[in-house]
Design a protein around this motif. Structure first.
Motif, short mmCIF file in Angstrom:
data_model
loop_
_atom_site.label_atom_id
_atom_site.label_comp_id
_atom_site.label_asym_id
_atom_site.label_seq_id
_atom_site.Cartn_x
_atom_site.Cartn_y
_atom_site.Cartn_z
N GLN A 140 0.80 -1.23 0.00
CA GLN A 140 0.00 0.00 0.00
C GLN A 140 0.84 1.28 0.00
N PHE A 141 2.05 1.22 0.56
CA PHE A 141 2.80 2.44 0.81
C PHE A 141 4.24 2.35 0.31
N ASP A 142 4.82 3.53 0.11
CA ASP A 142 6.22 3.62 -0.31
C ASP A 142 7.09 3.51 0.94
N ILE A 143 7.45 2.30 1.27
CA ILE A 143 8.16 2.03 2.51
C ILE A 143 9.06 0.82 2.32
N LYS A 144 10.21 0.82 2.95
CA LYS A 144 11.10 -0.35 2.93
C LYS A 144 11.14 -0.94 4.33
N VAL A 145 10.90 -2.24 4.43
CA VAL A 145 10.89 -2.92 5.72
C VAL A 145 11.96 -4.00 5.73
N ILE A 146 12.82 -3.94 6.73
CA ILE A 146 13.88 -4.95 6.90
C ILE A 146 13.47 -5.86 8.06
N ILE A 147 13.30 -7.13 7.78
CA ILE A 147 12.90 -8.12 8.79
C ILE A 147 14.13 -8.91 9.21
N PHE A 148 14.45 -8.87 10.49
CA PHE A 148 15.57 -9.67 11.00
C PHE A 148 15.05 -11.03 11.43
N ARG A 149 15.50 -12.06 10.72
CA ARG A 149 15.05 -13.42 11.00
C ARG A 149 16.14 -14.19 11.75
N ARG A 150 15.74 -15.29 12.36
CA ARG A 150 16.68 -16.15 13.08
C ARG A 150 17.02 -17.35 12.20
N LYS A 151 18.30 -17.49 11.90
CA LYS A 151 18.75 -18.47 10.92
C LYS A 151 18.24 -19.90 11.15
N PRO A 152 18.19 -20.40 12.38
CA PRO A 152 17.72 -21.79 12.55
C PRO A 152 16.29 -22.02 12.09
N TYR A 153 15.51 -20.95 11.96
CA TYR A 153 14.10 -21.09 11.57
C TYR A 153 13.84 -20.72 10.12
N ALA A 154 14.67 -19.85 9.56
CA ALA A 154 14.43 -19.34 8.21
C ALA A 154 14.81 -20.39 7.17
N LYS A 155 13.81 -20.84 6.42
CA LYS A 155 14.05 -21.89 5.43
C LYS A 155 13.96 -21.38 4.00
N THR A 156 13.06 -20.44 3.76
CA THR A 156 12.88 -19.92 2.41
C THR A 156 12.89 -18.40 2.45
N SER A 157 13.22 -17.77 1.33
CA SER A 157 13.24 -16.32 1.23
C SER A 157 12.51 -15.87 -0.04
N PRO A 158 11.19 -16.00 -0.06
CA PRO A 158 10.43 -15.59 -1.24
C PRO A 158 10.45 -14.07 -1.38
N TYR A 159 10.08 -13.61 -2.55
CA TYR A 159 10.06 -12.17 -2.80
C TYR A 159 8.76 -11.56 -2.28
N TYR A 160 8.91 -10.49 -1.52
CA TYR A 160 7.78 -9.65 -1.12
C TYR A 160 8.14 -8.22 -1.48
N LYS A 161 7.19 -7.50 -2.03
CA LYS A 161 7.43 -6.12 -2.42
C LYS A 161 7.90 -5.29 -1.23
N ASN A 162 9.06 -4.63 -1.39
CA ASN A 162 9.61 -3.69 -0.41
C ASN A 162 10.02 -4.31 0.92
N ILE A 163 10.16 -5.64 0.96
CA ILE A 163 10.60 -6.31 2.19
C ILE A 163 11.95 -6.98 1.95
N GLN A 164 12.88 -6.74 2.87
CA GLN A 164 14.20 -7.36 2.81
C GLN A 164 14.40 -8.21 4.07
N PHE A 165 14.93 -9.40 3.90
CA PHE A 165 15.24 -10.26 5.03
C PHE A 165 16.74 -10.20 5.33
N ILE A 166 17.08 -10.08 6.60
CA ILE A 166 18.46 -10.25 7.05
C ILE A 166 18.45 -11.35 8.09
#
Length: 359
Positions: A32-58
């Protein structure tokens, strides 16, 4: 505008109410908005990294050790966030927000979403509960805006910070009941012949009292518990020993079409929790028009239910009577869920961000 998100294990396909909340909130917001969101994930749980508009995973290192996991990851995520130079760091829950003073030290605005009073959970020892209470005080002090998903928690929180408080509930996911039954058949289940409970296998979810009560009811219905086991392996073993295995199905952490089938074909839904912030699984069950039976705790009064939808907390006889009544009166129901729309919720949270940015 750039937002860093700290306090979730991440998404997609990662178990937890905070994780579901963050996935729904930020995917709705970023479309909905012009915004960039960085989500900090925990490696033992993160299995996939699909594309979401304006979302970055670290993805950052983390342990799965109870009591250490959240502290370690939140500290790392806060430090990395500072180097990202965001407009706002959004902490989810009071534990991760113990590091909010670091953000403030570097002139970064802080938003806290208060999901639940974690120190009320029985799984934590005295030291952990003390640390969580200290974290709560730090979080309330240093946050610029505080979102409560539970209005009752807002009302009993320290009044000196009232000007920062806002109530924004969790939302309801888009649901389309499944016409498939292959998954439930693989579990040995028949449509409308089982009772469904959904949640992580931990003591605060009350699965022990649920199983004790169900074991004493003479019925051909089965009980299905859909939830994964993480640090509570002994509790899980205890649950399995309480009832004949032909009466209960533990489906494990279940998502997507498989979870859709479980909701779509259940006779009714039970929430036996002792503590909740705002139970998204209850909203999910209501979206599927399931009849519900829930423990009488503040969180279950955030939605409009009938008197016979409640059982007294930790009261086995009350739960037995409730289950028996629901079995004898199987029905589908229409609920007013208009207040629990993720698109609207995303707009409300974005407005908070925008107001803080221009201060």
């Amino acid at each position: 505008m750039k937002i860093c998100v700290v306090g979730t294990r991440g998404f997609p396909e990662i178990q937890g109410g905070v994780e579901k909340h963050c996935e729904a909130l930020y995917t709705a917001m970023c479309t909905q908005f012009d915004i960039k969101v960085i989500i900090f994930r925990r490696k033992p749980y993160a299995k996939t990294s699909p594309y979401y508009k304006n979302i970055q995973f670290i993805d950052l290192p983390s342990t799965k050790i109870k009591g250490i996991e959240t502290v370690l990851h939140s500290l790392l995520a806060t430090c990395v966030s500072i180097f990202q130079k965001p407009d706002i760091i959004h902490f989810h829950n009071i534990g991760p927000a113990m590091f909010s003073p670091l953000a403030k030290l570097f002139g970064i605005k802080v938003v806290l979403t208060y999901h639940s009073a974690n120190y009320e959970h029985k799984k934590w020892g005295k030291f952990a509960k003390l640390l969580l209470r200290i974290s709560e005080k730090i979080a309330l002090t240093y946050s610029d805006s505080i979102i409560f998903v539970n209005k009752f928690q807002l009302q009993k929180s320290m009044p000196k910070y009232n000007k920062k408080y806002v109530y924004i509930p969790n939302g309801i996911p888009n649901t389309q009941p499944s016409i498939k039954t292959n998954f439930i058949q693989s579990l040995g289940l028949e449509s409308k012949k089982y009772i469904l409970a959904v949640g992580r296998i931990t003591p605060e979810k009350g699965f022990d009292i649920l199983i004790k009560a169900f074991a004493k009811i003479n019925t051909k219905y089965k009980l299905v518990i859909a939830g994964g086991v993480e640090t509570e392996a002994n509790y899980y073993k205890e649950l399995k020993s309480m009832i004949s295995p032909d009466r209960i199905i533990f489906s494990g952490y279940t998502t997507g079409e498989n979870l859709n089938q479980l909701y779509s074909n259940a006779a009714f839904f039970i929430l036996s929790s002792r503590n909740e912030g705002f139970p998204i699984v209850l909203l999910e069950a209501m979206a599927y028009q399931l009849d519900v039976l829930v423990s009488d705790i503040p969180a279950t009064h955030l939605v409009k239910l009938e008197e016979n939808d409640y059982f007294r907390l930790d009261d086995e006889n009350s739960l037995i009577n409730g289950i028996t009544y629901k079995i004898q009166n199987i029905t589908r129901r229409e609920y007013d869920l208009s207040h629990f729309n993720w698109q609207t919720i995303a707009k409300e949270v974005y407005t908070i961000y925008n107001n803080l940015k221009i201060l």
